[in-house]
Design a protein around this motif. Structure first.
Motif, PDB file in Angstrom:
ATOM      1  N   ALA A   9       0.817  -1.222   0.000  1.00 40.96           N
ATOM      2  CA  ALA A   9       0.000   0.000   0.000  1.00 40.96           C
ATOM      3  C   ALA A   9       0.850   1.270   0.000  1.00 40.96           C
ATOM      4  N   GLY A  14      -1.575  -0.305  -4.847  1.00 46.89           N
ATOM      5  CA  GLY A  14      -1.973  -0.495  -3.450  1.00 46.89           C
ATOM      6  C   GLY A  14      -2.256   0.826  -2.752  1.00 46.89           C
ATOM      7  N   ASN A  34       7.964   0.717   3.519  1.00 50.25           N
ATOM      8  CA  ASN A  34       8.379   2.115   3.586  1.00 50.25           C
ATOM      9  C   ASN A  34       7.487   2.896   4.585  1.00 50.25           C
ATOM     10  N   ASP A  54       8.260  -6.180   6.403  1.00 43.85           N
ATOM     11  CA  ASP A  54       8.846  -6.752   5.188  1.00 43.85           C
ATOM     12  C   ASP A  54       8.245  -8.148   5.077  1.00 43.85           C
ATOM     13  N   HIS A  55       7.545  -8.418   3.998  1.00 44.10           N
ATOM     14  CA  HIS A  55       6.862  -9.724   3.936  1.00 44.10           C
ATOM     15  C   HIS A  55       7.827 -10.895   3.794  1.00 44.10           C
ATOM     16  N   ALA A  78       1.332  -6.698  -2.910  1.00 38.99           N
ATOM     17  CA  ALA A  78       2.774  -6.388  -2.941  1.00 38.99           C
ATOM     18  C   ALA A  78       3.458  -7.237  -4.009  1.00 38.99           C
ATOM     19  N   SER A 127      -2.193 -10.978  -9.460  1.00 40.20           N
ATOM     20  CA  SER A 127      -1.263 -11.632 -10.383  1.00 40.20           C
ATOM     21  C   SER A 127      -0.968 -10.635 -11.505  1.00 40.20           C
ATOM     22  N   SER A 128      -0.997 -11.068 -12.742  1.00 36.96           N
ATOM     23  CA  SER A 128      -0.719 -10.146 -13.858  1.00 36.96           C
ATOM     24  C   SER A 128      -1.184 -10.776 -15.166  1.00 36.96           C
ATOM     25  N   TYR A 141       9.766 -12.792 -13.819  1.00 40.68           N
ATOM     26  CA  TYR A 141       8.516 -12.222 -13.301  1.00 40.68           C
ATOM     27  C   TYR A 141       7.342 -13.136 -13.641  1.00 40.68           C
ATOM     28  N   LYS A 145       4.719 -15.039 -11.126  1.00 40.05           N
ATOM     29  CA  LYS A 145       3.278 -14.737 -11.166  1.00 40.05           C
ATOM     30  C   LYS A 145       2.477 -15.987 -11.531  1.00 40.05           C
ATOM     31  N   GLY A 172      -3.415  -5.457 -16.632  1.00 43.92           N
ATOM     32  CA  GLY A 172      -2.472  -5.210 -17.723  1.00 43.92           C
ATOM     33  C   GLY A 172      -1.522  -4.115 -17.252  1.00 43.92           C
ATOM     34  N   THR A 176       2.577   3.085 -12.772  1.00 44.66           N
ATOM     35  CA  THR A 176       3.046   3.103 -11.370  1.00 44.66           C
ATOM     36  C   THR A 176       4.578   3.213 -11.386  1.00 44.66           C
ATOM     37  N   THR A 179       6.161   0.326 -13.382  1.00 38.57           N
ATOM     38  CA  THR A 179       6.199   0.331 -14.856  1.00 38.57           C
ATOM     39  C   THR A 179       6.971   1.533 -15.413  1.00 38.57           C
TER      40      THR A 179
HETATM   41  N1  LIG Z   1       1.904  -1.763 -12.618  1.00 34.97           N
HETATM   42  C1  LIG Z   1       1.546  -2.700 -13.482  1.00 34.97           C
HETATM   43  O1  LIG Z   1       1.480  -2.471 -14.705  1.00 34.97           O
HETATM   44  C2  LIG Z   1       1.170  -4.075 -13.002  1.00 34.97           C
HETATM   45  C3  LIG Z   1       0.641  -4.975 -13.950  1.00 34.97           C
HETATM   46  C4  LIG Z   1       0.290  -6.253 -13.538  1.00 34.97           C
HETATM   47  C5  LIG Z   1       0.446  -6.622 -12.233  1.00 34.97           C
HETATM   48  N2  LIG Z   1       0.977  -5.742 -11.324  1.00 34.97           N
HETATM   49  C6  LIG Z   1       1.150  -6.177  -9.949  1.00 34.97           C
HETATM   50  O2  LIG Z   1       0.482  -5.250  -9.104  1.00 34.97           O
HETATM   51  C7  LIG Z   1       1.127  -5.220  -7.831  1.00 34.97           C
HETATM   52  C8  LIG Z   1       1.438  -3.774  -7.443  1.00 34.97           C
HETATM   53  O3  LIG Z   1       2.298  -3.252  -8.427  1.00 34.97           O
HETATM   54  P1  LIG Z   1       2.616  -1.677  -8.570  1.00 34.97           P
HETATM   55  O4  LIG Z   1       2.767  -1.453 -10.011  1.00 34.97           O
HETATM   56  O5  LIG Z   1       1.670  -0.901  -7.781  1.00 34.97           O
HETATM   57  O6  LIG Z   1       4.093  -1.653  -7.948  1.00 34.97           O
HETATM   58  P2  LIG Z   1       4.874  -0.590  -7.003  1.00 34.97           P
HETATM   59  O7  LIG Z   1       4.344   0.771  -7.193  1.00 34.97           O
HETATM   60  O8  LIG Z   1       6.313  -0.854  -7.229  1.00 34.97           O
HETATM   61  O9  LIG Z   1       4.473  -1.097  -5.525  1.00 34.97           O
HETATM   62  C9  LIG Z   1       4.930  -2.335  -5.058  1.00 34.97           C
HETATM   63  C10 LIG Z   1       4.536  -2.469  -3.608  1.00 34.97           C
HETATM   64  O10 LIG Z   1       4.950  -3.768  -3.137  1.00 34.97           O
HETATM   65  C11 LIG Z   1       5.584  -3.597  -1.887  1.00 34.97           C
HETATM   66  N3  LIG Z   1       6.608  -4.621  -1.632  1.00 34.97           N
HETATM   67  C12 LIG Z   1       7.531  -5.084  -2.489  1.00 34.97           C
HETATM   68  N4  LIG Z   1       8.333  -5.950  -1.862  1.00 34.97           N
HETATM   69  C13 LIG Z   1       7.903  -6.009  -0.568  1.00 34.97           C
HETATM   70  C14 LIG Z   1       8.334  -6.708   0.603  1.00 34.97           C
HETATM   71  N5  LIG Z   1       9.401  -7.530   0.583  1.00 34.97           N
HETATM   72  N6  LIG Z   1       7.646  -6.542   1.760  1.00 34.97           N
HETATM   73  C15 LIG Z   1       6.576  -5.721   1.814  1.00 34.97           C
HETATM   74  N7  LIG Z   1       6.123  -5.010   0.751  1.00 34.97           N
HETATM   75  C16 LIG Z   1       6.791  -5.162  -0.417  1.00 34.97           C
HETATM   76  C17 LIG Z   1       6.245  -2.225  -1.971  1.00 34.97           C
HETATM   77  O11 LIG Z   1       6.465  -1.779  -0.648  1.00 34.97           O
HETATM   78  P3  LIG Z   1       7.658  -0.739  -0.250  1.00 34.97           P
HETATM   79  O12 LIG Z   1       7.684   0.296  -1.351  1.00 34.97           O
HETATM   80  O13 LIG Z   1       7.178  -0.191   1.046  1.00 34.97           O
HETATM   81  O14 LIG Z   1       8.896  -1.525  -0.182  1.00 34.97           O
HETATM   82  C18 LIG Z   1       5.200  -1.418  -2.720  1.00 34.97           C
HETATM   83  O15 LIG Z   1       4.243  -0.901  -1.833  1.00 34.97           O
HETATM   84  C19 LIG Z   1       2.377  -6.106  -7.965  1.00 34.97           C
HETATM   85  O16 LIG Z   1       2.094  -7.383  -7.464  1.00 34.97           O
HETATM   86  C20 LIG Z   1       2.596  -6.167  -9.479  1.00 34.97           C
HETATM   87  O17 LIG Z   1       3.284  -7.321  -9.869  1.00 34.97           O
HETATM   88  C21 LIG Z   1       1.338  -4.470 -11.689  1.00 34.97           C
END
Ligand SMILES: NC(=O)c1ccc[n+]([C@@H]2O[C@H](COP(=O)([O-])OP(=O)(O)OC[C@H]3O[C@@H](n4cnc5c(N)ncnc54)[C@H](OP(=O)(O)O)[C@@H]3O)[C@@H](O)[C@H]2O)c1
Length: 249
Positions: A9, A14, A34, A54-55, A78, A127-128, A141, A145, A172, A176, A179
């Motif tokens: 989040a 998130g 964070n 930290d998960h 996450a 997932s994705s 990746y 997933k 998709g 963020t 990406t």
């Molecule tokens: N963006 C896309 O296009 C897209 C597409 C398909 C699927 N997804 C999926 O959607 C989800 C969110 O992606 P997003 O694009 O929003 O990414 P993001 O902005 O990079 O956010 C990732 C989040 O995951 C947390 N995280 C990562 N490793 C962690 C750990 N070890 N312990 C606790 N928290 C952890 C980060 O926490 P901290 O920053 O606090 O470390 C951050 O809040 C992911 O599962 C990603 O694979 C994203």
């Protein structure tokens, strides 16, 4: 009052989900590593409570989660994404961080929460769309997933016997921090607000699978029905048209 726990989040999808659920009157347990970013998020609403862990650290997850009441909705969001630039980089060491970020962390959180969830609760597993097709450079990746997706789909069947539901969420491209690192064109890129709306609507409707945006999913699904050899030729053409990828940069 309804309570939702959202992992990841502190950023991206998130972060937006946390704000939108709070605006709709939900109590939000906003999880991430964070602490500063979570504190900033909590400034937006008194309904948002930061939960820092930290998960990858089971003890931290245990301590953080047992300090809060069990939520009715858990969104395991996450994750992290890295692409393989060169097949020579393939190694267990390279795959491990992707498995930790996208699979093991969610399992650690579920291990803590599952015994405490009440009948009628729902889990959203993020997932994705990458799992629909073997995409160039997504070996690490996509594997993480796809493994998570198998687990989620199986778990959905088992959990139903305990009165719990699970929705698989396959976004998709969403704009963020994750990406923004990408060095290639992202067709049908959508905003975090749109992603949050799709996820919240899908979960509220109790959908088993939440795929979006449709204009990406349908073509991908059609391509996934091609015989394997044919898709390989299409994918190869995609790589050859992208010189930075072909050059292994
Ligand atoms: N963006 C896309 O296009 C897209 C597409 C398909 C699927 N997804 C999926 O959607 C989800 C969110 O992606 P997003 O694009 O929003 O990414 P993001 O902005 O990079 O956010 C990732 C989040 O995951 C947390 N995280 C990562 N490793 C962690 C750990 N070890 N312990 C606790 N928290 C952890 C980060 O926490 P901290 O920053 O606090 O470390 C951050 O809040 C992911 O599962 C990603 O694979 C994203």
């Amino acid at each position: 009052m309804n309570c939702v726990l959202i992992t990841g989040a502190s950023s991206g999808i998130g972060y937006q989900l946390a704000r939108d659920y709070a605006s709709a009157g939900w109590q939000v347990l906003a999880c991430g590593r964070n602490a500063e970013r979570l504190a900033e998020l909590a400034c937006h609403s008194p309904l948002i409570q930061p939960v820092c862990f930290d998960h990858d650290n089971p003890q931290q997850v245990h301590d953080a989660l047992t300090a809060h009441p069990a939520p009715q909705l858990v969104i395991l969001n996450a994750g992290d994404c890295h692409y393989l630039d060169d097949p020579g980089q393939l190694s267990v060491a390279a795959l491990q961080p992707m498995l930790h970020a996208n699979l093991f962390g969610a399992v650690t959180v579920l291990h803590e929460l599952l015994p405490r969830l009440e009948r009628g609760s729902r889990i959203g597993w993020v997932s994705s769309a990458v799992t629909l097709l073997p995409l160039p450079r997504a070996e690490l990746y996509g594997t993480a997933k796809a493994a998570g997706e198998y687990l989620a789909r199986t778990l959905a069947i088992t959990l139903a016997t305990y009165g719990l539901s699970l929705s698989l969420i396959r976004p998709g491209f969403v704009d963020t921090p994750l990406t923004r690192r990408n060095d290639f064109a992202m067709p049908t890129l959508i905003s975090v607000s749109e992603a949050s709306r799709q996820i919240r609507d899908g979960l509220a409707a109790g959908r088993a699978v939440i795929d979006f945006p449709r204009r990406l999913h349908w073509p991908m699904r059609l391509l996934s029905w091609l015989p394997g050899g044919l898709w390989r030729r299409v994918a190869l053409r995609m790589i050859q048209r992208a010189p930075t990828v072909a050059a292994g940069k």
